[in-house]
Design a protein around this motif. Structure first.
Motif, mmCIF file in Angstrom:
data_model
loop_
_atom_site.group_PDB
_atom_site.id
_atom_site.type_symbol
_atom_site.label_atom_id
_atom_site.label_comp_id
_atom_site.label_asym_id
_atom_site.label_seq_id
_atom_site.Cartn_x
_atom_site.Cartn_y
_atom_site.Cartn_z
ATOM 1 N N ARG A 71 0.822 -1.204 0.000
ATOM 2 C CA ARG A 71 0.000 0.000 0.000
ATOM 3 C C ARG A 71 0.855 1.253 0.000
ATOM 4 O O ARG A 71 1.979 1.269 0.492
ATOM 5 C CB ARG A 71 -0.916 0.019 1.223
ATOM 6 C CG ARG A 71 -1.984 -1.042 1.210
ATOM 7 C CD ARG A 71 -2.880 -0.937 2.419
ATOM 8 N NE ARG A 71 -3.451 0.396 2.563
ATOM 9 C CZ ARG A 71 -4.276 0.748 3.551
ATOM 10 N NH1 ARG A 71 -4.626 -0.146 4.461
ATOM 11 N NH2 ARG A 71 -4.758 1.968 3.620
ATOM 12 N N SER A 102 -3.273 4.413 -2.252
ATOM 13 C CA SER A 102 -3.802 3.090 -2.571
ATOM 14 C C SER A 102 -4.708 2.539 -1.473
ATOM 15 O O SER A 102 -4.720 1.353 -1.216
ATOM 16 C CB SER A 102 -2.657 2.111 -2.848
ATOM 17 O OG SER A 102 -1.870 1.948 -1.683
ATOM 18 N N GLU A 103 -5.446 3.393 -0.811
ATOM 19 C CA GLU A 103 -6.419 2.923 0.166
ATOM 20 C C GLU A 103 -7.569 2.242 -0.567
ATOM 21 O O GLU A 103 -8.261 2.853 -1.368
ATOM 22 C CB GLU A 103 -6.952 4.076 1.009
ATOM 23 C CG GLU A 103 -7.945 3.620 2.072
ATOM 24 C CD GLU A 103 -8.434 4.751 2.934
ATOM 25 O OE1 GLU A 103 -9.349 4.519 3.761
ATOM 26 O OE2 GLU A 103 -7.914 5.876 2.790
ATOM 27 N N ILE A 104 -7.755 0.957 -0.326
ATOM 28 C CA ILE A 104 -8.711 0.156 -1.087
ATOM 29 C C ILE A 104 -10.123 0.341 -0.526
ATOM 30 O O ILE A 104 -10.354 0.228 0.674
ATOM 31 C CB ILE A 104 -8.319 -1.334 -1.040
ATOM 32 C CG1 ILE A 104 -6.897 -1.517 -1.590
ATOM 33 C CG2 ILE A 104 -9.313 -2.178 -1.831
ATOM 34 C CD1 ILE A 104 -6.700 -1.015 -2.991
ATOM 35 N N TYR A 105 -11.072 0.632 -1.430
ATOM 36 C CA TYR A 105 -12.460 0.790 -1.002
ATOM 37 C C TYR A 105 -13.386 -0.226 -1.674
ATOM 38 O O TYR A 105 -14.546 -0.354 -1.270
ATOM 39 C CB TYR A 105 -12.964 2.204 -1.314
ATOM 40 C CG TYR A 105 -13.068 2.531 -2.786
ATOM 41 C CD1 TYR A 105 -14.214 2.203 -3.515
ATOM 42 C CD2 TYR A 105 -12.025 3.152 -3.464
ATOM 43 C CE1 TYR A 105 -14.306 2.483 -4.864
ATOM 44 C CE2 TYR A 105 -12.112 3.444 -4.796
ATOM 45 C CZ TYR A 105 -13.261 3.110 -5.499
ATOM 46 O OH TYR A 105 -13.346 3.384 -6.845
ATOM 47 N N SER A 116 -8.602 1.670 -5.696
ATOM 48 C CA SER A 116 -8.333 2.796 -4.821
ATOM 49 C C SER A 116 -8.830 4.058 -5.526
ATOM 50 O O SER A 116 -9.427 3.984 -6.604
ATOM 51 C CB SER A 116 -6.830 2.913 -4.532
ATOM 52 O OG SER A 116 -6.139 3.338 -5.690
ATOM 53 N N ARG A 117 -8.593 5.186 -4.934
ATOM 54 C CA ARG A 117 -9.100 6.434 -5.511
ATOM 55 C C ARG A 117 -8.482 6.738 -6.873
ATOM 56 O O ARG A 117 -9.122 7.333 -7.724
ATOM 57 C CB ARG A 117 -8.803 7.591 -4.552
ATOM 58 C CG ARG A 117 -9.391 8.928 -4.966
ATOM 59 C CD ARG A 117 -9.305 9.920 -3.815
ATOM 60 N NE ARG A 117 -7.939 10.091 -3.354
ATOM 61 C CZ ARG A 117 -7.091 10.997 -3.847
ATOM 62 N NH1 ARG A 117 -7.479 11.806 -4.826
ATOM 63 N NH2 ARG A 117 -5.876 11.108 -3.371
#
Length: 237
Positions: free
Chosen positions: A9, A13-16, A35-36
């Protein structure tokens, strides 16, 4: 059990959202994470992740339809996810009919129904609200959403929990259901019925109907959701 290589990460790369493109038993099975700013792909059996930057709104839902992987974003735009020869997510040009703008749109779902891809909308009209369905018509250029007045012998299943797959059932009378209806899980496990049954196009009271909880703010608690085993394990029946 399969285990991908550890995902590295970064700040962007914060996974949603994540989805398998096929059952694990399929040779085309891969895991997609969003991610965003990027889409990440891990092909089952390989040792590395593929990173594809993209400019798109936050992904709302992903479905598999006629060999294609389609994604709807929070702006309700439809995109095709291509895995080969490289990752990509081009937008599908679409025309919205005038009948799709009536009322205040509250929720939308993509549902694969036989050979049709439907967009199911929950919209508010004054003090009432109702479900409407639109079929993706690819026979014209650009493609368009065509309103569907009846579902025929089909019933649809949707949920507020985005981890829950939407799906359809042919001839639901076989298990005690009703055709031309949409099923939503009840708000609480203490409810008299585990689900709420609503006919397509039926107007419901915003104040008294059991499904009115959808109109409120999304709860931080775990929502009830549907599980269809064949979508997970690749069962044909």
């Amino acid at each position: 059990m399969v285990k991908p290589r550890k995902f590295q990460r970064s700040d962007n790369s914060e996974i949603y959202y994540g989805v398998f493109t096929a059952p694990l038993s399929s040779p085309n099975s891969c895991l997609l994470l969003f991610s965003r700013k990027s889409m990440f792909r891990w092909q089952v059996g390989t040792k590395s992740w593929t990173d594809h930057p993209f400019v798109a709104a936050r992904i709302h839902q992903i479905v598999s339809f006629k060999g294609q992987i389609l994604a709807m974003d929070y702006l309700l735009k439809l995109n095709t996810i291509s895995l080969a020869p490289r990752l990509g997510m081009p937008e599908v040009p679409l025309v919205w009919g005038e009948d799709m703008t009536a009322g205040l749109l509250k929720k939308s779902w993509l549902v694969v129904c036989g050979d049709m891809l439907l967009k199911v909308d929950l919209s508010i009209h004054d003090l009432k609200f109702c479900f409407q369905a639109y079929r993706l018509d690819l026979s014209v250029k650009p493609a368009k959403w065509a309103k569907l007045e009846k579902l025929g012998n089909w019933a649809l299943f949707v949920s507020l929990d985005r981890r829950s797959s939407t799906f359809s059932s042919l001839n639901p009378e076989r298990w005690g259901g009703k055709s031309n209806c949409i099923y939503v899980p009840s708000k609480s496990k203490d409810s008299d019925e585990p689900w709420i049954e609503v006919e397509l196009g039926q107007f419901m009271s915003r104040r008294s109907h059991p499904i009115s909880y959808i109109l409120g703010r999304k709860s931080k608690q775990l929502e009830s959701f549907w599980v269809l085993p064949s979508l997970v394990y690749g069962v044909n029946k």
